[in-house]
Design a protein around this motif. Structure first.
Motif: not given
Length: 407
Positions: A247, A293-294, A249, A195-196, A192, A251
């Motif tokens: 990325n 995290k997006s 993840a 994350t942000r 993966p 929204y």
């Protein structure tokens, strides 16, 4: 089996029997029944007379926006899948109406309306009743920026990292879902993506180019939500950047975080309100934003025109972002909702009926009835887009020949 082990087994069996008999004696209730599945969503054909405001509408700009999608359809292989899970279509299904549309170079109001009535069948999505959804707006923002990191401009806008990958599960096994996955290459594995919060801590600083620097993390977030933007520099030059990837993840809306904390309500939450709150509480900005995290990556664009997920340039006020799991890109949609009034200081809304073309998607745009209206560039467009969050419905315009086919 030794005697000690056999004795333990018999004790366990006796205990299980005791529990069973005790349950029977108490007559324990049976487990609750499985709730029935929700009703399936149906696509119901309707007449043009059923569309609120259709008779008084002017579809000339809608036709021009549709012609833009048509040029994309006519370049595609005949059997290319361009539908959704619920509306299966191939590129060739659009060709007859598209060829007819492109012959109308300077259509009158009457010709534009007659074209849509001749080539399309309106249809609504419903279960036990017509479905209603939420319609928001987006635009192309203009931000001040710098090509070099400074004390003021220290928030990076990243291009695609060199370890970023995107692939489709079905390409590896036809039994897998037709789903795209985003990840990163780590050694010989795909894992993966960061994350942000991890990106903010420098996780991609050595693998992703920085296109430009902004002075606000909240401006970067809204730039990601809009998908493209102008960056103006001190010397008067500018750069236009657009969506390149993300990325992977899911929204998450930061408005929902602030609503949960009682800072604002669903009715008062807007882009303007969120920015104002962070200006007053800068110490909370990063922590709240990292709930999402997006993360979106950008690229420099040659033309300073917003481009949608269909690969066509968007028409302000006539292009809409949709959930492509439900709505095929390129499909006309008759929208019945409300929008903010022209007075930018007012919270009032006014009726809004218009024929849109589904030409874009968005991370927050999910569900059968959900749309994001593209309003164009600059402060006025941003003021309307930032205040738009209105209930409404839309009707799909199915290619007439495809609508006649049995399910």
């Amino acid at each position: 089996m030794n005697k000690i082990h056999l004795k333990r087994v018999l004790m366990v069996l006796m205990l299980l029997l005791f529990v069973y008999l005790w349950a029977v004696r108490l007559k324990l209730p049976a487990p609750p029944p499985i709730p029935p599945a929700p009703p399936e969503i149906q696509i119901k054909p309707v007449s043009f007379n059923a569309l609120p405001g259709w008779d008084a509408s002017d579809s000339r700009t809608s036709l021009k926006a549709f012609q833009t999608s048509c040029r994309a359809f006519l370049r595609q292989p005949a059997n290319k899948e361009v539908g959704s899970l619920h509306v299966p279509l191939k590129a060739k299904d659009w060709w007859p109406s598209c060829r007819a549309a492109l012959k109308l170079s300077n259509a009158t109001e009457s010709q534009a309306k007659s074209f849509f009535e001749a080539w399309f069948q309106p249809a609504m999505l419903e279960d036990s009743k017509p479905l209603e959804g939420i319609f928001t707006g987006y635009y192309v923002p203009v931000h001040q920026g710098s090509l070099k990191k400074t004390a003021q401009y220290n928030v990076p806008i990243y291009g695609l990292p060199n370890n970023w990958v995107r692939f489709r599960l079905k390409d590896f096994d036809n039994n897998l879902p037709d789903r795209k996955i985003v990840g990163r290459i780590e050694g010989h594995a795909i894992v993966p993506f960061h994350t942000r919060a991890e990106i903010n801590k420098g996780a991609i600083s050595k693998v992703a180019p920085v296109l430009v620097w902004l002075d606000s993390e909240v401006d970067r977030l809204f730039l990601e939500i809009q998908g493209s933007g102008f960056i103006k520099f001190a010397d008067g030059s500018n750069m236009f950047i657009g969506y390149a990837g993300e990325n992977g993840a899911a929204y998450s809306s930061i408005a929902s975080v602030l609503i949960a904390r009682g800072v604002m309500t669903r009715d008062t939450a807007s882009m303007q309100k969120i920015k104002a709150y962070f200006e007053e509480h800068p110490d909370q900005m990063q922590e709240v934003i990292e709930h999402n995290k997006s993360f979106v990556f950008f690229s420099k664009q040659k033309k300073a025109i917003a481009m949608g997920a269909q690969g066509v340039y968007l028409t302000p006020g006539y292009s809409m972002a949709v959930d492509r799991a439900w709505i095929p890109l390129g499909m006309p949609l008759w929208l019945n909702t409300t929008k903010p009034v022209a007075d930018l200081t007012s919270a009032e809304s006014e009726p809004f009926d218009r024929l849109f073309i589904a030409q874009d998607t968005g991370g927050a745009i999910r569900g059968p009835i959900r749309g994001d209206v593209f309003w164009g560039t600059g402060k006025k467009a941003g003021a309307i887009a930032g205040r738009m969050k209105n209930k409404g419905v839309y009707w799909l315009f199915l290619p007439r020949e495809e609508a006649k086919k049995p399910d």
